[in-house]
Design an enzyme around this catalytic site. Sequence first.
Site, mmCIF file in Angstrom:
data_model
loop_
_atom_site.group_PDB
_atom_site.id
_atom_site.type_symbol
_atom_site.label_atom_id
_atom_site.label_comp_id
_atom_site.label_asym_id
_atom_site.label_seq_id
_atom_site.Cartn_x
_atom_site.Cartn_y
_atom_site.Cartn_z
ATOM 1 C CE LYS A 1 -13.912 7.987 -17.554
ATOM 2 N NZ LYS A 1 -14.238 9.252 -16.920
ATOM 3 C CG ASP B 1 -10.746 16.029 -14.196
ATOM 4 O OD1 ASP B 1 -10.127 15.491 -15.126
ATOM 5 O OD2 ASP B 1 -11.692 15.485 -13.592
ATOM 6 C CE1 TYR C 1 -17.686 11.268 -15.284
ATOM 7 C CE2 TYR C 1 -17.195 11.288 -12.944
ATOM 8 C CZ TYR C 1 -17.558 10.605 -14.086
ATOM 9 O OH TYR C 1 -17.788 9.264 -14.014
ATOM 10 N NE ARG D 1 -2.835 0.401 3.393
ATOM 11 C CZ ARG D 1 -2.134 0.642 4.497
ATOM 12 N NH1 ARG D 1 -1.438 1.758 4.626
ATOM 13 N NH2 ARG D 1 -2.109 -0.236 5.480
HETATM 14 C C1 LIG Z 1 -14.600 9.667 -15.604
HETATM 15 C C2 LIG Z 1 -14.184 10.962 -15.063
HETATM 16 C C3 LIG Z 1 -13.908 11.117 -13.695
HETATM 17 C C4 LIG Z 1 -14.067 9.970 -12.726
HETATM 18 O O1 LIG Z 1 -13.153 8.940 -12.964
HETATM 19 P P1 LIG Z 1 -13.412 7.370 -12.657
HETATM 20 O O2 LIG Z 1 -12.169 6.747 -13.161
HETATM 21 O O3 LIG Z 1 -14.651 6.972 -13.405
HETATM 22 O O4 LIG Z 1 -13.596 7.243 -11.196
HETATM 23 C C5 LIG Z 1 -13.465 12.343 -13.255
HETATM 24 N N1 LIG Z 1 -13.332 13.392 -14.098
HETATM 25 C C6 LIG Z 1 -13.609 13.279 -15.413
HETATM 26 C C7 LIG Z 1 -13.452 14.473 -16.291
HETATM 27 C C8 LIG Z 1 -14.048 12.072 -15.935
HETATM 28 O O5 LIG Z 1 -14.326 11.979 -17.234
#
Ligand SMILES: *Cc1c(COP(=O)(O)O)cnc(C)c1O
Length: 373
Positions: free
Chosen positions: A199, A174, A102, A50
Amino acid sequence: MDRSYTRETKLVQSGNRRDKRTGAVNAPIYMSTAFEHTGVGESTGYDYARTGNPTREVLEEAIAELEGGKHGFACSSGMAAIQAVLSLFSQGDEIIASMDLYGGTYRLFRQYWPQWGVDVRYVDPRDLQSVEQLIEDNTKALFIETPTNPLMQEADLQALSNIAKENNLFMIVDNTFYTPLLQQPFAFGADIVIHSATKYLGGHNDIVAGLVVTDDEALGERLFNIQNGIGMTLGAFDSWLLLRGMKTLALRMEKHQQNARAVSEMLQKHPLITEVLYPGRGGMLSFKVQDEKLVDPLLRHLRLVTFAESLGGVESLMTYPSVQTHADIPESVRIKNGVTNELMRLSCGIESHEDIISDIETALEEAERKIQA
Ligand SMILES: *Cc1c(COP(=O)(O)O)cnc(C)c1O
């Protein structure tokens, strides 16, 4: 690795020349929770997985290097990455966030953080005056998504980070949609960069992962303590899968972008489409159909593009934000923000653009026939 290499080279070479014993070209997957100590106070640098795992560490160094930051942290999901960053704040603190956020981030901010006394206020980050007006003594950070999802609006990161610096706020970005290939938030003065690596970075619609990067030593130490303390770490196998996906990011991104350009040109000319939202780069676009009634038959008639709720992978996916990603946002707020019932989002995969275009055109034709019948 040589710091002067391009991002493209750094992506491909991540993990290579690390395993001195075997010379493995790919980083080995260390499926070990514990690491031997040769004596009291002696350690190989690894104690318990961890706290530190050699495979995860390769990934964490790779993302830090790509973003141009100092410390990377691999988390079990994008949401876990956001939760880790939010854990830097305490009761009474306030955060200013992008309005068109998001859906899962919005849900976390609304449903979870108020119980710990951290408030989030929302603003259109393109409206710099409103951003400044919202700042109060207890405001601690700007949380920016650019481009926004699903409206694809770009914010001016430099202007926002100037405001952040003047007011002693952390600037958190982000960077999921553009990836470090198309946008480097640290170059504009960001303090923390977050990714849903589920993504584009992973890129194959097969793993859930999140990454955090900071270029600040003190923040790095605090984030390490949060990651290790709470334990939202990414496993060794998933770390390896993510590294493997990232190696082809530059090639994929180019194709995603070519396809998105071609599809947006087709949609712009299409009589059933009233608006196309494409910022001119990246692989994501949104569009509005003429009539809400077209949505269901359009989605039912897609044969190649999949009606599914994610983005950034090699397979093209179409999403209906108002009932999927943005369902947790109150309807009146959602529609006021522009996420209307006619809005569709498309993540262009890396199939041939002719096939994607023909699939959408055919489905639109059939949808029109359906609602006229
Ligand atoms: C999908 C997404 C998240 C969340 O991520 P997960 O991997 O699904 O937990 C956060 N910000 C953006 C812009 C996203 O597209």
